[in-house]
Design an enzyme around this catalytic site. Structure first.
Site, PDB file in Angstrom:
ATOM      1  N   ARG A 241       0.834  -1.199   0.000  1.00 24.37           N
ATOM      2  CA  ARG A 241       0.000   0.000   0.000  1.00 24.37           C
ATOM      3  C   ARG A 241       0.871   1.252   0.000  1.00 24.37           C
ATOM      4  O   ARG A 241       1.950   1.283   0.615  1.00 24.37           O
ATOM      5  CB  ARG A 241      -0.873  -0.023   1.255  1.00 24.37           C
ATOM      6  CG  ARG A 241      -1.873   1.113   1.404  1.00 24.37           C
ATOM      7  CD  ARG A 241      -2.951   1.033   0.366  1.00 24.37           C
ATOM      8  NE  ARG A 241      -4.174   1.735   0.786  1.00 24.37           N
ATOM      9  CZ  ARG A 241      -5.057   2.223  -0.063  1.00 24.37           C
ATOM     10  NH1 ARG A 241      -4.860   2.102  -1.370  1.00 24.37           N
ATOM     11  NH2 ARG A 241      -6.158   2.817   0.376  1.00 24.37           N
TER      12      ARG A 241
ATOM     13  N   THR B 135      -9.335   0.267  -9.995  1.00 22.53           N
ATOM     14  CA  THR B 135      -8.337  -0.675  -9.514  1.00 22.53           C
ATOM     15  C   THR B 135      -8.357  -1.803 -10.537  1.00 22.53           C
ATOM     16  O   THR B 135      -9.218  -1.829 -11.404  1.00 22.53           O
ATOM     17  CB  THR B 135      -8.745  -1.201  -8.116  1.00 22.53           C
ATOM     18  OG1 THR B 135      -8.835  -0.093  -7.221  1.00 22.53           O
ATOM     19  CG2 THR B 135      -7.759  -2.183  -7.533  1.00 22.53           C
TER      20      THR B 135
ATOM     21  N   THR C  38      -3.546  -0.841  -7.844  1.00 24.01           N
ATOM     22  CA  THR C  38      -4.397   0.327  -8.067  1.00 24.01           C
ATOM     23  C   THR C  38      -3.587   1.607  -8.148  1.00 24.01           C
ATOM     24  O   THR C  38      -2.444   1.663  -7.691  1.00 24.01           O
ATOM     25  CB  THR C  38      -5.420   0.449  -6.916  1.00 24.01           C
ATOM     26  OG1 THR C  38      -6.304   1.537  -7.174  1.00 24.01           O
ATOM     27  CG2 THR C  38      -4.723   0.675  -5.592  1.00 24.01           C
TER      28      THR C  38
ATOM     29  N   GLU D 119      -5.953   4.191  -7.507  1.00 23.29           N
ATOM     30  CA  GLU D 119      -7.114   4.750  -6.817  1.00 23.29           C
ATOM     31  C   GLU D 119      -8.186   5.190  -7.799  1.00 23.29           C
ATOM     32  O   GLU D 119      -8.894   4.361  -8.343  1.00 23.29           O
ATOM     33  CB  GLU D 119      -6.698   5.885  -5.871  1.00 23.29           C
ATOM     34  CG  GLU D 119      -7.807   6.714  -5.282  1.00 23.29           C
ATOM     35  CD  GLU D 119      -8.813   5.947  -4.426  1.00 23.29           C
ATOM     36  OE1 GLU D 119      -9.724   6.595  -3.909  1.00 23.29           O
ATOM     37  OE2 GLU D 119      -8.714   4.742  -4.271  1.00 23.29           O
TER      38      GLU D 119
ATOM     39  N   GLU E 236      -3.986   8.023  -3.930  1.00 22.05           N
ATOM     40  CA  GLU E 236      -4.394   7.064  -2.902  1.00 22.05           C
ATOM     41  C   GLU E 236      -4.638   7.683  -1.541  1.00 22.05           C
ATOM     42  O   GLU E 236      -5.406   7.147  -0.734  1.00 22.05           O
ATOM     43  CB  GLU E 236      -3.325   5.969  -2.786  1.00 22.05           C
ATOM     44  CG  GLU E 236      -3.865   4.627  -2.436  1.00 22.05           C
ATOM     45  CD  GLU E 236      -4.749   4.061  -3.533  1.00 22.05           C
ATOM     46  OE1 GLU E 236      -5.943   3.825  -3.246  1.00 22.05           O
ATOM     47  OE2 GLU E 236      -4.273   3.869  -4.654  1.00 22.05           O
TER      48      GLU E 236
ATOM     49  N   SER F  86      -7.777   0.434   3.035  1.00 21.60           N
ATOM     50  CA  SER F  86      -8.180  -0.034   1.710  1.00 21.60           C
ATOM     51  C   SER F  86      -9.307  -1.051   1.846  1.00 21.60           C
ATOM     52  O   SER F  86      -9.543  -1.597   2.926  1.00 21.60           O
ATOM     53  CB  SER F  86      -6.988  -0.689   1.001  1.00 21.60           C
ATOM     54  OG  SER F  86      -7.395  -1.338  -0.190  1.00 21.60           O
ATOM     55  N   SER F  87      -9.996  -1.287   0.730  1.00 22.53           N
ATOM     56  CA  SER F  87     -10.999  -2.351   0.670  1.00 22.53           C
ATOM     57  C   SER F  87     -10.543  -3.520  -0.191  1.00 22.53           C
ATOM     58  O   SER F  87     -11.303  -4.476  -0.384  1.00 22.53           O
ATOM     59  CB  SER F  87     -12.309  -1.792   0.111  1.00 22.53           C
ATOM     60  OG  SER F  87     -12.862  -0.849   0.990  1.00 22.53           O
TER      61      SER F  87
ATOM     62  N   GLY G 299     -12.994  -1.910  -7.564  1.00 22.83           N
ATOM     63  CA  GLY G 299     -14.290  -1.343  -7.252  1.00 22.83           C
ATOM     64  C   GLY G 299     -14.383  -0.530  -5.980  1.00 22.83           C
ATOM     65  O   GLY G 299     -15.481  -0.350  -5.453  1.00 22.83           O
ATOM     66  N   GLY G 300     -13.262  -0.019  -5.433  1.00 25.91           N
ATOM     67  CA  GLY G 300     -13.343   0.754  -4.201  1.00 25.91           C
ATOM     68  C   GLY G 300     -13.943  -0.081  -3.085  1.00 25.91           C
ATOM     69  O   GLY G 300     -13.652  -1.269  -2.933  1.00 25.91           O
TER      70      GLY G 300
END
Length: 602
Positions: A114, A412, A430, A432, A451, A478-479, A500-501
């Site tokens: 990340r 992403t 990703t 973002e 991000e 993050s998801s 997809g966030g």
């Protein structure tokens, strides 16, 4: 007691009869060029498999597998190619999460790649005069850019588990960037959606709006600057992005965004330093793990909320036999479990280097049972729902004050790879937002991430501690939920993930339950129309559900819905008997995905 996996067809299935099982990469390319490949959403065969959103990227991974590389090698090659063909979703200017299954030891490992905030960042990073900056303004700014983690993720993965040199694995991507790829409708539409802000930045407009115009569908898009950047990384290693001229270019671009003076765009400068880049480290950490229907589900532990939130929801659903539920009962239970898990996510999950995240407790069956008893068959929970306290579970109780789920950009990409030895990679990466920050590093051919806008700009609820406020060197929540499921013998059953966030979590959860509980073939579980509930007053539905009788039936017990044209874009691989693999991708979303195998089954 854990129930065995049961197979049952459902009316939500999308017929798999329309897809072929023989998709493979094209033969080794002549004259060093990867030809355009047809998108096929499912493939079955031997020797390994790759599933991604893009056929050129999948073909790059298959090329590596065909030449003797392993799943980690192929994942890096596929990711690098996606940086060329999916530059608005991923690239070396971003970050991600890498989940690896080692067939020899039958163990799962994860890498947290990340992005991180600058070491000077404080909790008020996105505040001006005590008020949050408008999100649309923050997105296209130097303030939004975190230290990239993708190149360091490639290096760490290859050093630990790879078998090929980075330079070898970057060759397919270098060819794609130098010789070009064919523009499709999705690439043009994504460019059009970003055209206004891309024009704020001359280097971005010069690259992605050739001749000042949107790229034409069917034309060839080339990125020679990115080809040269990849060649530099091949020669010098990915350390070149964290120290040296390339690092200096990134720092200069973030701190003095190169804006068109005539645009009047206020691209607020960031405060990224050479020290931030040099100090960046990928985190090697244990995966999240939960048991479901006698299977072990592994994913990313915090800083991602994916593993804990999917895992908590699965634990809540464990007490219901979803294989015997009607479609309406299944969706009701799935929606409510998602609502509860998101309520807890917002209160408890952040970067564990800064926050006391009760990961073990969030994933306990005891806690899931204490929350799951809130679900009623004939009523709907109110959102935003208050969180519980996993450290001190109270049956059917909630603790503290409810907070809504904050927005996350939905651009992403995800890739899934398996090799002939049985190793598997599930990798979500990703930049973002679609198009990231919109800022291209001059002369380098790649966009920088935005991000840091995944942080809360201010507490979601001032009365509640927010674990996702910015901090020095902190990773935003993050998801992303790259997932690998193992059987009781620690062998892979399925691996998958999605972009997809925040809808990544619900996409992975729905796909898993569709495959494991509802007996959908993997490609149908991926294609099934989706619902996404994220502790909000309304649940988002894709048209296949929004326009169906199921919506009316669920509204009858209190559900409220709003339409969303497209949720997620998953890929996955499934282990089959006899050393075969099935690769699966989207049939329609994002223009369809690309599944390939090394040697197709006859």
């Amino acid at each position: 007691m854990r129930r065995p996996v049961v197979r049952k067809l459902t009316v939500l299935a999308v017929s798999a009869a329309v897809v072929s099982v023989g998709a493979a990469a094209p033969p080794a390319p002549a004259a060093g060029k990867i030809p355009a490949a047809e998108k096929v959403p499912v493939a079955v065969g031997h020797g390994g498999a790759v599933a991604s959103v893009d056929p050129d990227a999948s073909a790059a991974g298959i090329e590596v597998l065909r030449n003797g590389g392993n799943a980690v090698d192929a994942a890096v090659a596929t990711a690098a190619a996606l940086g060329v063909t999916e530059p608005y979703s991923a690239g070396i200017g971003g970050g991600g999460y890498f989940v690896y299954y080692d067939a020899k030891s039958r163990t799962v490992h994860t890498l947290d790649g990340r992005e991180t905030a600058p070491l000077t960042a404080g909790s008020g990073l996105f505040l001006e005069d005590g008020k949050p900056i408008p999100f649309a303004e923050a997105v296209s700014s130097g303030l939004a850019v975190g230290t990239p983690g993708t190149p360091a993720t490639w290096r760490t993965a290859l050093d630990r588990w790879g078998s090929e040199r980075l330079g070898t694995l970057l060759k397919p991507a270098v060819r794609l960037a130098r010789d070009g790829f064919t523009v499709d409708a999705t690439f043009r539409a994504q460019t059009a959606a970003n055209e206004t802000r891309f024009r704020h930045f001359p280097d971005t407009a010069g690259l992605f709006l050739p001749g000042g115009q949107l790229p034409v569908v069917g034309s060839t898009f080339k990125n020679p600057d990115l080809a040269r950047t990849y060649e530099e990384l091949a020669r010098k290693g990915v350390g070149a992005l964290y120290r040296g001229d390339l690092a200096d270019d990134i720092v200069d671009t973030v701190n003095k965004p190169p804006v068109d003076p005539g645009s009047n765009w206020n691209a607020r400068p960031g405060d990224l330093s050479a020290k931030d880049l040099a100090a960046y480290r990928v985190k090697r950490q244990a995966p999240s793990r939960t048991s479901y229907r006698g299977l072990d589900v592994y994913s990313m532990a915090p800083s991602s909320s994916g593993g804990t939130t999917v895992g908590e929801a699965l634990n809540i659903l464990e007490r219901t036999d979803l294989s015997e539920a009607s479609d309406a009962q299944y969706l009701h239970r799935y929606i409510e479990a998602s609502r509860i898990a998101f309520a807890d996510r917002g209160r408890w999950v952040g970067d564990p280097a800064f926050e006391d995240v009760p990961t073990k407790e969030l994933l306990s069956q005891r806690y899931a049972d204490s929350r799951g008893c809130l679900i009623k068959d004939d009523a709907v929970l109110t959102s935003p729902l208050a969180p519980g306290d996993p450290r001190d579970p109270v049956a059917c109780g909630a603790g503290g004050t409810a907070a809504p789920t904050t927005y996350e950009g939905d651009s992403t990409t995800h890739l899934t790879v398996a090799d002939k030895w049985g190793n598997v990679v599930s990798y979500t990466l990703t930049i973002e937002q679609t198009g990231g920050s919109g800022i291209t590093v001059p002369g380098r051919g790649f966009l920088l991430n935005n991000e840091l806008t995944d942080f809360s700009f201010a507490p979601a609820n001032p009365a509640v501690h927010d674990p996702n406020l910015p901090g020095p060197g902190k990773r935003p929540r993050s998801s992303m939920s790259p997932t690998i499921v193992l059987d009781r013998h620690d062998r892979p059953v399925v691996a998958l993930g999605s972009p997809g966030g925040a809808t990544i979590i619900t996409t992975v959860l729905q796909t898993l339950t569709g495959f494991l509980d509802r007996s959908l073939p993997l490609v149908d579980a991926i294609a099934a129309p989706r619902a996404s509930q994220r502790n909000a007053a309304q649940t988002e539905l894709e048209p296949g559900l929004y326009d169906s009788a199921l919506r009316t039936e669920l509204e009858g017990i209190g559900h409220a819905f709003r339409p969303n044209p497209e949720i997620g874009a998953a890929t996955g691989v499934q282990r089959l008997p006899g050393g075969k693999w099935l690769a699966a991708a989207e049939t329609v979303r994002r223009g369809g995905g690309s599944a390939m195998v090394v040697r197709p089954a006859s």
